[in-house]
Design a protein around this motif. Structure first.
Motif, PDB file in Angstrom:
ATOM      1  N   ALA A  26       0.946  -1.131  -0.120  1.00 45.40           N
ATOM      2  CA  ALA A  26      -0.124   0.069  -0.101  1.00 45.40           C
ATOM      3  C   ALA A  26       0.751   1.258   0.089  1.00 45.40           C
ATOM      4  O   ALA A  26       0.539   2.256  -0.798  1.00 45.40           O
ATOM      5  N   ALA A  27       1.895   1.420   0.748  1.00 48.00           N
ATOM      6  CA  ALA A  27       2.788   2.465   0.658  1.00 48.00           C
ATOM      7  C   ALA A  27       3.573   2.574  -0.635  1.00 48.00           C
ATOM      8  O   ALA A  27       3.706   3.550  -1.111  1.00 48.00           O
ATOM      9  N   GLY A  28       3.859   1.433  -0.977  1.00 45.69           N
ATOM     10  CA  GLY A  28       4.539   1.578  -2.452  1.00 45.69           C
ATOM     11  C   GLY A  28       3.841   2.007  -3.804  1.00 45.69           C
ATOM     12  O   GLY A  28       4.093   2.846  -4.462  1.00 45.69           O
ATOM     13  N   LEU A  29       2.609   1.685  -3.689  1.00 44.26           N
ATOM     14  CA  LEU A  29       1.593   1.896  -4.473  1.00 44.26           C
ATOM     15  C   LEU A  29       0.912   3.402  -4.847  1.00 44.26           C
ATOM     16  O   LEU A  29       0.745   3.901  -5.639  1.00 44.26           O
TER      17      LEU A  29
ATOM     18  N   PRO B  81       8.657   5.061   9.944  1.00 44.03           N
ATOM     19  CA  PRO B  81       9.662   4.207  10.314  1.00 44.03           C
ATOM     20  C   PRO B  81       9.422   4.017  11.994  1.00 44.03           C
ATOM     21  O   PRO B  81       9.809   3.066  12.515  1.00 44.03           O
ATOM     22  N   GLU B  82       9.155   5.159  12.569  1.00 42.72           N
ATOM     23  CA  GLU B  82       9.195   5.096  13.942  1.00 42.72           C
ATOM     24  C   GLU B  82       8.080   4.213  14.501  1.00 42.72           C
ATOM     25  O   GLU B  82       8.114   3.642  15.558  1.00 42.72           O
TER      26      GLU B  82
ATOM     27  N   VAL C  71       6.563  -4.201  13.887  1.00 44.39           N
ATOM     28  CA  VAL C  71       7.331  -5.510  13.430  1.00 44.39           C
ATOM     29  C   VAL C  71       7.888  -6.247  14.534  1.00 44.39           C
ATOM     30  O   VAL C  71       7.916  -7.530  14.350  1.00 44.39           O
ATOM     31  N   LEU C  72       8.483  -5.605  15.414  1.00 40.82           N
ATOM     32  CA  LEU C  72       9.233  -6.158  16.597  1.00 40.82           C
ATOM     33  C   LEU C  72       8.205  -7.067  17.534  1.00 40.82           C
ATOM     34  O   LEU C  72       8.300  -8.128  17.776  1.00 40.82           O
TER      35      LEU C  72
END
Length: 75
Positions: A35-38, A46-47, A53-54
């Protein structure tokens, strides 16, 4: 009759939820990146993404450890 039950129980495997939980986590993560790429916009900064993710990997690991006995083939 007891022998039939033992044979049936030995051949049947119990449901292990660690695979679907892991798959859903990685599919959700892939959807965020797609979604971010498209769109060209930042869906999550990133924060925010790094702790998500962790924490997700920690939850997946916890589910895998808790359900380890279901994957073991004890003879």
């Amino acid at each position: 009759m007891a022998d039939e039950r033992k044979a049936c129980a030995a051949g049947r495997r119990r449901f292990d939820p660690s695979g679907p939980v892991t798959g859903l986590f990685f599919l959700a993560l892939a959807a965020l990146f797609l979604a971010a790429g498209l769109s060209g916009d930042e869906i999550l900064t990133p924060e925010v993404l790094a702790p998500v993710v962790l924490i997700g990997l920690g939850l997946v690991g916890t589910v895998r450890v808790l359900t380890r006995s279901r994957r073991r083939n004890l003879r």
